[in-house]
Design an enzyme around this catalytic site. Structure first.
Site, PDB file in Angstrom:
ATOM      1  N   HIS A  34       0.830  -1.223   0.000  1.00 29.33           N
ATOM      2  CA  HIS A  34       0.000   0.000   0.000  1.00 29.33           C
ATOM      3  C   HIS A  34       0.858   1.266   0.000  1.00 29.33           C
ATOM      4  O   HIS A  34       0.484   2.279   0.582  1.00 29.33           O
ATOM      5  CB  HIS A  34      -0.982  -0.042   1.170  1.00 29.33           C
ATOM      6  CG  HIS A  34      -0.325  -0.134   2.530  1.00 29.33           C
ATOM      7  ND1 HIS A  34      -0.850  -0.854   3.556  1.00 29.33           N
ATOM      8  CD2 HIS A  34       0.812   0.429   3.012  1.00 29.33           C
ATOM      9  CE1 HIS A  34      -0.073  -0.729   4.618  1.00 29.33           C
ATOM     10  NE2 HIS A  34       0.937   0.050   4.319  1.00 29.33           N
TER      11      HIS A  34
ATOM     12  N   HIS B 115      -1.872   4.683   9.494  1.00 36.20           N
ATOM     13  CA  HIS B 115      -0.515   5.208   9.703  1.00 36.20           C
ATOM     14  C   HIS B 115      -0.552   6.574  10.385  1.00 36.20           C
ATOM     15  O   HIS B 115       0.362   7.374  10.227  1.00 36.20           O
ATOM     16  CB  HIS B 115       0.230   5.336   8.372  1.00 36.20           C
ATOM     17  CG  HIS B 115       0.393   4.058   7.597  1.00 36.20           C
ATOM     18  ND1 HIS B 115      -0.629   3.453   6.920  1.00 36.20           N
ATOM     19  CD2 HIS B 115       1.483   3.290   7.371  1.00 36.20           C
ATOM     20  CE1 HIS B 115      -0.180   2.354   6.301  1.00 36.20           C
ATOM     21  NE2 HIS B 115       1.095   2.237   6.568  1.00 36.20           N
TER      22      HIS B 115
ATOM     23  N   HIS C 212      10.157  -4.089   4.325  1.00 33.82           N
ATOM     24  CA  HIS C 212      10.624  -2.704   4.301  1.00 33.82           C
ATOM     25  C   HIS C 212      10.821  -2.171   5.710  1.00 33.82           C
ATOM     26  O   HIS C 212      10.183  -2.623   6.651  1.00 33.82           O
ATOM     27  CB  HIS C 212       9.710  -1.776   3.499  1.00 33.82           C
ATOM     28  CG  HIS C 212       8.304  -1.566   4.008  1.00 33.82           C
ATOM     29  ND1 HIS C 212       7.396  -2.575   4.210  1.00 33.82           N
ATOM     30  CD2 HIS C 212       7.637  -0.417   4.317  1.00 33.82           C
ATOM     31  CE1 HIS C 212       6.229  -2.076   4.601  1.00 33.82           C
ATOM     32  NE2 HIS C 212       6.358  -0.766   4.693  1.00 33.82           N
TER      33      HIS C 212
ATOM     34  N   GLU D  26       3.970  -5.519   8.517  1.00 34.62           N
ATOM     35  CA  GLU D  26       2.636  -5.325   7.897  1.00 34.62           C
ATOM     36  C   GLU D  26       2.124  -6.586   7.189  1.00 34.62           C
ATOM     37  O   GLU D  26       0.914  -6.761   7.034  1.00 34.62           O
ATOM     38  CB  GLU D  26       2.683  -4.172   6.879  1.00 34.62           C
ATOM     39  CG  GLU D  26       2.802  -2.805   7.516  1.00 34.62           C
ATOM     40  CD  GLU D  26       2.903  -1.691   6.484  1.00 34.62           C
ATOM     41  OE1 GLU D  26       2.836  -0.521   6.873  1.00 34.62           O
ATOM     42  OE2 GLU D  26       3.062  -1.981   5.271  1.00 34.62           O
TER      43      GLU D  26
HETATM   44  C1  DHB Z   1       6.337   3.042   2.204  1.00 34.46           C
HETATM   45  C2  DHB Z   1       5.705   1.812   2.427  1.00 34.46           C
HETATM   46  C3  DHB Z   1       4.633   1.728   3.327  1.00 34.46           C
HETATM   47  O1  DHB Z   1       3.979   0.565   3.621  1.00 34.46           O
HETATM   48  C4  DHB Z   1       4.177   2.864   3.978  1.00 34.46           C
HETATM   49  O2  DHB Z   1       3.118   2.750   4.790  1.00 34.46           O
HETATM   50  C5  DHB Z   1       4.803   4.079   3.762  1.00 34.46           C
HETATM   51  C6  DHB Z   1       5.891   4.174   2.873  1.00 34.46           C
HETATM   52  C7  DHB Z   1       7.472   3.153   1.233  1.00 34.46           C
HETATM   53  O3  DHB Z   1       7.972   2.154   0.716  1.00 34.46           O
HETATM   54  O4  DHB Z   1       7.869   4.290   0.942  1.00 34.46           O
HETATM   55 FE    FE Z   2       2.508   0.892   5.423  1.00 36.83          FE
END
Ligand code: DHB
Ligand code: FE
Length: 281
Positions: free
Chosen positions: A12, A59, A193, A240
């Site tokens: 997302h 978030h 990530h 996540e």
């Molecule tokens: C990114 C990924 C995410 O899941 C998020 O909530 C905010 C940023 C990213 O890869 O930049």
């Molecule tokens: Fe996220």
């Protein structure tokens, strides 16, 4: 009776929303990523869900760190997006299905998932971007949507197994809904990530690919991982991916894998798309 016709997963990432707003889908950086949604869109056209239940984490748009429910279900007729930063342009409001939401709330609480019920809920990129990637932008969205928010931000965060069990309870809850309603479960977020600290920017493609395989065909493998294991390998935001297990739990054990696509990096993240058909023989 409500029927779960299938499940989809999607990252997302905020940058995806900006790419859609700026029509960048055919640009070299984006093409392969967006092409990965093609078979999912085709499947959706035939599946024709009335409602999509979107499992995502907020978030900071609706909940802030002072009050974070572990599981929160939207029980409203309408959900608004709003300016959350990232340069994202707010999109049109989403129509909910409050009678179905209240049925789910009642059944989940009866099954010992004491969720927070939200009669107002602003939905952020976690909810909005996967819908945009699958349906494109609309002033009137072609499907009703129900937000199911999972805390992946403020520790302690629920485990992958707890999310899997929530999915199973959600599946049972839908089975007992008397209206004929076609439902797709959309699990969002992940994959690997981390956005801050020393380890920021590291993506583990091998782990992501293994997770995609296992969540589809051997979800117990993922359910057995601890949150520490997941965050060590996939990063703090890699946690996540536990939300994919809500989708997986709601579907049959032998739901058929229709499509699998992985692309990394997009922004800071490994991005996976899965489509599971719950009705295919
Ligand atoms: C990114 C990924 C995410 O899941 C998020 O909530 C905010 C940023 C990213 O890869 O930049
Ligand atoms: Fe996220």
């Amino acid at each position: 009776m409500a029927k779960i016709i299938g499940g989809i997963t999607s990252s997302h990432i905020p940058a995806v929303g900006n790419a859609i707003s700026n029509n960048l889908q055919q640009e070299p950086y984006w093409k392969r990523f967006f092409d990965g949604y093609g078979p999912a869109k085709e499947w959706l056209k035939n599946a024709r869900p009335d409602v999509v239940i979107v499992v995502y984490n907020d978030h900071g748009l609706n909940f802030f760190l002072d009050t974070v429910p572990t599981f929160a279900l939207g029980c409203a007729d309408e959900y608004f997006n709003a300016d959350e930063g990232w340069g994202l342009k707010p999109v049109a409001p989403f129509k909910g299905n409050a009678p179905l939401s209240w049925h789910l709330a009642e059944s989940l609480v009866e099954q010992e998932f004491d969720i927070t019920m939200c009669q107002e809920m602003k939905v952020d990129h976690g909810f909005v971007n996967p819908i945009r990637a699958l349906y494109g932008d609309h002033e009137i969205w072609p499907v009703e949507a129900i937000p199911l928010a999972v805390n992946t931000v403020q520790h302690p965060v629920p485990t992958a197994r707890r999310c899997y069990k929530l999915g199973k309870a959600l599946g049972k809850a839908l089975e007992s809904y008397p209206e004929d309603t076609r439902v797709v479960i959309l699990g969002t977020g992940g994959m690997s990530h981390q956005l801050q600290g020393e380890r920021a920017g590291i993506i583990d493609t091998d782990f992501d690919l293994e997770c995609m395989d296992k969540i589809a065909t051997d979800p117990e493998w993922f359910a057995n991982l601890s949150n520490t294991d997941i965050m060590r390998i996939a990063g703090t935001e890699g946690i996540e991916t536990i939300m994919w297990m809500v989708m997986r739990g709601a579907l049959k054990d032998d739901a058929k894998v229709i499509h699998k696509h992985y692309h990394a990096p997009i922004s800071n993240t490994g991005a996976g798309v899965l489509v599971l058909d719950n009705e295919a023989e």
